[in-house]
Write a protein that holds these residues in place. Sequence first.
Motif, mmCIF file in Angstrom:
data_model
loop_
_atom_site.group_PDB
_atom_site.id
_atom_site.type_symbol
_atom_site.label_atom_id
_atom_site.label_comp_id
_atom_site.label_asym_id
_atom_site.label_seq_id
_atom_site.Cartn_x
_atom_site.Cartn_y
_atom_site.Cartn_z
ATOM 1 N N ASN A 193 -0.008 4.162 12.893
ATOM 2 C CA ASN A 193 0.278 3.144 13.831
ATOM 3 C C ASN A 193 1.784 2.654 13.803
ATOM 4 O O ASN A 193 2.660 2.873 14.604
ATOM 5 N N ARG A 194 2.080 2.315 12.307
ATOM 6 C CA ARG A 194 3.306 1.914 11.970
ATOM 7 C C ARG A 194 4.483 3.101 12.578
ATOM 8 O O ARG A 194 5.612 2.973 13.032
ATOM 9 N N ALA A 195 4.066 4.422 11.825
ATOM 10 C CA ALA A 195 4.897 5.588 12.059
ATOM 11 C C ALA A 195 5.123 5.594 13.473
ATOM 12 O O ALA A 195 6.372 5.944 14.092
ATOM 13 N N ILE A 196 4.195 5.888 14.540
ATOM 14 C CA ILE A 196 4.352 6.268 15.792
ATOM 15 C C ILE A 196 5.040 5.199 16.411
ATOM 16 O O ILE A 196 5.855 5.412 17.609
ATOM 17 N N ILE B 37 -8.678 3.743 6.502
ATOM 18 C CA ILE B 37 -8.193 2.664 7.430
ATOM 19 C C ILE B 37 -6.730 2.427 7.106
ATOM 20 O O ILE B 37 -5.935 2.385 8.172
ATOM 21 N N GLN B 38 -6.186 2.634 5.941
ATOM 22 C CA GLN B 38 -4.820 2.470 5.645
ATOM 23 C C GLN B 38 -4.160 3.419 6.269
ATOM 24 O O GLN B 38 -2.770 3.281 6.683
ATOM 25 N N GLY B 39 -4.261 4.690 6.332
ATOM 26 C CA GLY B 39 -3.882 5.696 7.124
ATOM 27 C C GLY B 39 -3.813 5.593 8.401
ATOM 28 O O GLY B 39 -2.771 5.848 9.104
ATOM 29 N N MET B 40 -4.686 5.076 8.970
ATOM 30 C CA MET B 40 -4.818 4.763 10.486
ATOM 31 C C MET B 40 -3.641 3.669 10.784
ATOM 32 O O MET B 40 -2.997 3.783 11.810
ATOM 33 N N VAL B 41 -3.541 2.797 9.888
ATOM 34 C CA VAL B 41 -2.688 1.626 9.896
ATOM 35 C C VAL B 41 -1.046 2.292 9.690
ATOM 36 O O VAL B 41 -0.273 1.922 10.585
#
Length: 174
Positions: free
Chosen positions: A151-154, A144-148
Amino acid sequence: MDMRVILPNTLSKQENAFVIKNPEKTTNSFTITNATTAADELKIRHQGELAELKEFLKKYDMTSISTDELKKVGRRLYESDIIDASAFSMFTLGDGAFDADGHQTDTHVKFNAIALFDEKLDDYLAFVKSNPGVGRSQGIPEYIQGMVDANRAINALAYFANSSRPDLSVEERA
């Protein structure tokens, strides 16, 4: 006489591309509205690094990007220690389309990565909420943290992709 039995391949690894419900969506809770926040999100501290990243990003539009292109962007971020392996996997999976043998398909097809990453995270969080035992499983919080982080990076990339200046200032494209 050969008595071997040939069993059909009953396990398919085919997966259709993630269907983006709102493909025109360009803002979400991860949207970045200033250069300092975008630079902080990407862990960029030096003007030279930012200028190089902006030059690299000129070829990409985060709202119309293919899996092939996302892989290149993700690799650049991963090799620069901007994202970790969990976030990098979001970039390399792209829209998630696979054939029956498990090979990615249609990696040239463009989609809105901002909407894709946001909706994938929302869907996964809803799944975890409706299945509480899953959320406590090993590796799920990191996933989940990787998904967050993806999202922040994109969203930070989208901010800088629209900037024509090599410094932390941003001049929006018309």
